[in-house]
Structure formats: C-alpha cells, structure tokens
Write a protein that holds these residues in place. Structure first.
Motif, PDB file in Angstrom:
ATOM      1  N   TRP A 141       0.623   4.019  -2.993  1.00  0.00           N
ATOM      2  CA  TRP A 141       0.453   5.265  -2.748  1.00  0.00           C
ATOM      3  C   TRP A 141       1.371   6.198  -3.058  1.00  0.00           C
ATOM      4  CZ3 TRP A 141      -3.598   6.611   1.438  1.00  0.00           C
ATOM      5  CH2 TRP A 141      -3.817   7.794   1.510  1.00  0.00           C
ATOM      6  N   SER A 142       2.721   5.921  -2.932  1.00  0.00           N
ATOM      7  CA  SER A 142       3.655   6.857  -3.450  1.00  0.00           C
ATOM      8  C   SER A 142       3.812   6.967  -4.926  1.00  0.00           C
ATOM      9  CB  SER A 142       5.087   6.633  -2.873  1.00  0.00           C
ATOM     10  OG  SER A 142       5.437   5.099  -3.470  1.00  0.00           O
ATOM     11  N   GLY A 160      -0.951   6.610  -6.502  1.00  0.00           N
ATOM     12  CA  GLY A 160      -1.974   7.330  -5.711  1.00  0.00           C
ATOM     13  C   GLY A 160      -2.828   6.431  -4.845  1.00  0.00           C
ATOM     14  N   TRP A 161      -3.930   7.123  -3.981  1.00  0.00           N
ATOM     15  CA  TRP A 161      -4.578   6.373  -3.109  1.00  0.00           C
ATOM     16  C   TRP A 161      -5.809   5.493  -3.776  1.00  0.00           C
ATOM     17  CZ3 TRP A 161      -9.836   6.837  -3.230  1.00  0.00           C
ATOM     18  CH2 TRP A 161     -10.342   7.960  -3.642  1.00  0.00           C
ATOM     19  N   GLY A 178       0.799  -1.339  -0.015  1.00  0.00           N
ATOM     20  CA  GLY A 178       0.041  -0.176   0.085  1.00  0.00           C
ATOM     21  C   GLY A 178       0.954   1.332  -0.011  1.00  0.00           C
ATOM     22  N   VAL A 185      -4.308   2.104  -3.925  1.00  0.00           N
ATOM     23  CA  VAL A 185      -4.392   1.503  -2.724  1.00  0.00           C
ATOM     24  C   VAL A 185      -5.812   0.890  -2.624  1.00  0.00           C
ATOM     25  CG1 VAL A 185      -3.734   1.706  -0.150  1.00  0.00           C
ATOM     26  CG2 VAL A 185      -2.468   2.998  -1.965  1.00  0.00           C
TER      27      VAL A 185
END
Length: 366
Positions: free
Chosen positions: A109-110, A113-114, A105, A117
């Motif tokens: 995310w890095s 993007g969320w 995750g 995730v």
C-alpha cells in the motif's frame, strides 16, 4: 553516485533487508520446531491430509496467520508435510505464509497503492488454486510421499507419542528443531540477502526495463503475456527476498513493466535461486526442479489472469515515481519492537536447544 556511496547504500540495503526479515525468520522457524515437536501426524493428516478444497483452504488460513518470510515458510511447509499434510496443502501453506500476510499489504500500500494490495491477496488465492491443479495433473505427489516414508524410517517424526505442550522436554525438542532448521539453511538466507541488496543498488533500472516488452501508454495483450512470463524469471536471477521484491517491483512498475508482470515478480521470491537450493536440500534435486517449474507456471498464469481482470475492470493502477531506495528500513515501528521481542525468544530457544537430552535428527537430505 560514486562507488563509495554505492557501497555504503549496498551495505545499508543488505542490513535493512536482514533487519526487516529477522522477526519473521524467528517466528517461522519457531513454529516449524513446535509443529515437529507437538503436532501428532494423525492430527495433521486430519487437517491437511489431502489436496481437496477444504484442506487447501485450511492450509491457506494457517499459512496466512503464520506470517513469515519465504525461507522460514519453506521450513514450516516441510514440517507440516513431514507431519502428515499432503504435499499440495503444504505448498499452499507456504504460498499463503508469504503472500497472504498483513505486513506485506502495508508495504504494498505504501509503495504501490491499494490496487496491488487487493491484487496480491486475490492473486494469492488464484496462485494456490492453479498450483493445486498443476500438482494434481502433473505433480510428483507419489515421489513426495515416498520421500516422507523414507524420512519416517530415519527420523522420529513418525512417532505420534508427542510430548505435552507444557512439557519442558517438549520445548527442548522444539528448540532443537528450531536450531536444526537454522543451521541447515542460514547460509542460503545470507547469500540471498547479500545478492538481493547488491542487485537492488548496482543493477541499473534500464537493464530491467530492457527485459520487458513495452507498448507505450496502452498495455497490449502481448505485453501482458510476456511481462507475466518474464517477471518471475527476473526474480529468480535477482535473488530478491520477501522484503527486497516490493521496492524493486515498484521500480520495475514505474519503469514500464505491466501490472501483472510486477505482481508475478512479487510472487517470484518463492523460486529465487537460494530458495531452489533450499528445496533441493529438503526434497532432492529432481523434486526441487519439478516444484520450481510448477510454481513458475502458476505465478506467470496468476499474474496474467489478474492483469486481465484488473485491466478490463478499469482498476489497474498508473505508475508512480517510486525509487528502489525509497524504503526506510530502520525506524521505531512495529518491526523494531517485534525484532526486540523475538531476538530474545530466539536466543532463549537456541540456549534451550543445547539442553536437549538428544540431538534432533533431521530427515536424510539428498
């Protein structure tokens, strides 16, 4: 970029992938050895002994907290299967150990993007559910059961008289299992990392883009379907590992692959060629092919369904300019400290395995 600098970047990427995977490999194989040494078959049968929802939920939970790379997850999955878990629950355990883990995750995310995730974790649950339905409808559960019975006839895994968790002999047995798992598939792991690193650097992004349908700014239904079908296949032949698939998926997504296609590609680390070879060692050629086919269908369906839900809900992300080489492998972070700790633990287990009174005997592989 000249060939010399590309060679240097290739070596850096290969080393970086190995570095990122090191602690997870030690953890995975250590847990596999401990399961084989300390967990009685009757207990595993109680916890994950069928393919019902409760058993699959427990398998998913235990897999998620085991947090491993695909190779070690395959070893752990085989261990819980031989100890009495239903084959469908064992595969659910393997899926969760690679796709429902916290560190994945963070990387998603890095780089992506969320939304990725959320989709990865929701899709992981959907993937397990679809896999379970396919296994129940078409899966060779009886053939797997016969394989386990044959293994029990040739191995001590059938013995429920397990040692105490605080027994030195028990840990020697676990360490011997740890060493056996390493010796069985270390070549497949090395091949996978080397090929994945070379593919990431040397194969141009335009080649991958040519494999996927593109409909411009607006993603079409046809693109969703084709990209979800092709995504896992690209993973198979690109030899991506559980580290290399994320930056490569980011590059593919930036190059035009659909949201669901990128997600299906990420799931594809469980059916790359080295992993299929591992399944072949564990379960034989026929069962490895059947397992690979079931996982592929489940991955493609999951990618498409998640794509549909996120697109209709307006949650699908926009592509961002992320390059394959944007991941920084070597720095003082959690990976550094975990590698430091688990390298010492791994060396200790390897040395302890040499003290085992009797060599560990694995099941007879086809």
């Amino acid at each position: 970029m000249n060939w010399l600098s590309m060679l240097g970047e290739t070596l850096y990427t290969i080393a970086g992938m190995g570095w990122k995977m090191l602690w997870a490999l030690v953890v995975g194989f250590a847990i596999s050895g401990a399961v084989q040494a300390f967990v009685p078959k009757r207990r595993m049968a109680q916890v994950m002994g069928d393919d019902g929802p409760a058993s699959l939920a427990r398998a998913g939970f235990f897999g998620a907290i085991s947090s491993s790379c695909s190779y070690a997850a395959a070893a752990m999955s085989r261990s819980v299967f031989l100890r009495g878990a239903h084959i469908t629950a064992a595969i659910a355990f393997m899926i969760a150990a690679t796709n429902l883990v916290i560190e994945l995750g963070f990387v998603l995310w890095s780089l992506m993007g969320w939304q990725f995730v959320v989709a990865e974790f929701a899709g992981g649950i959907v993937l397990i559910a679809i896999m379970a339905l396919l296994m129940k409808s078409f899966g060779p559960a009886r053939a797997f059961e016969r394989l386990r019975e044959a293994a029990s006839d040739n191995d001590d895994v059938s013995n429920d008289d397990v040692p105490s968790l605080f027994s030195l002999d028990g840990w020697r047995m676990a360490a011997a299992r740890f060493a056996m798992d390493w010796s069985m598939i270390w070549k497949d792991i090395v091949i996978g990392i080397v090929v994945a690193g070379a593919v990431v650097v040397w194969v141009p992004q335009s080649f991958w883009q040519a494999l996927f349908l593109s409909s411009g700014d607006q993603v079409s239904w046809l693109q969703m379907i084709e990209n979800a079908l092709v995504g896992p296949l690209v993973a198979v032949f690109s030899f991506v590992c559980s580290v290399g698939n994320v930056p490569m998926a980011a590059a593919l997504f930036n190059g035009g692959i659909s949201f669901g296609g990128a997600l299906a590609f990420i799931y594809g680390d469980l059916i790359v060629i080295p992993m299929l070879l591992v399944y072949r060692q564990y379960y034989g050629t026929k069962l490895a092919v059947q397992l690979g086919a079931i996982l592929y269908i489940a991955m493609a369906l999951t990618g498409f369904l998640i794509d549909v839900v996120f697109t209709l809900g307006g949650w699908a992300p926009e592509a961002t300019a992320v390059s394959v080489g944007s991941m920084e492998f070597f720095k003082i972070d959690y990976t550094f400290w975990l590698n430091l700790v688990f390298t010492v633990i791994g060396l200790g287990l390897w040395r302890l395995s040499k003290q085992a009174s009797q060599p560990a005997h694995g099941c007879h592989h086809h």
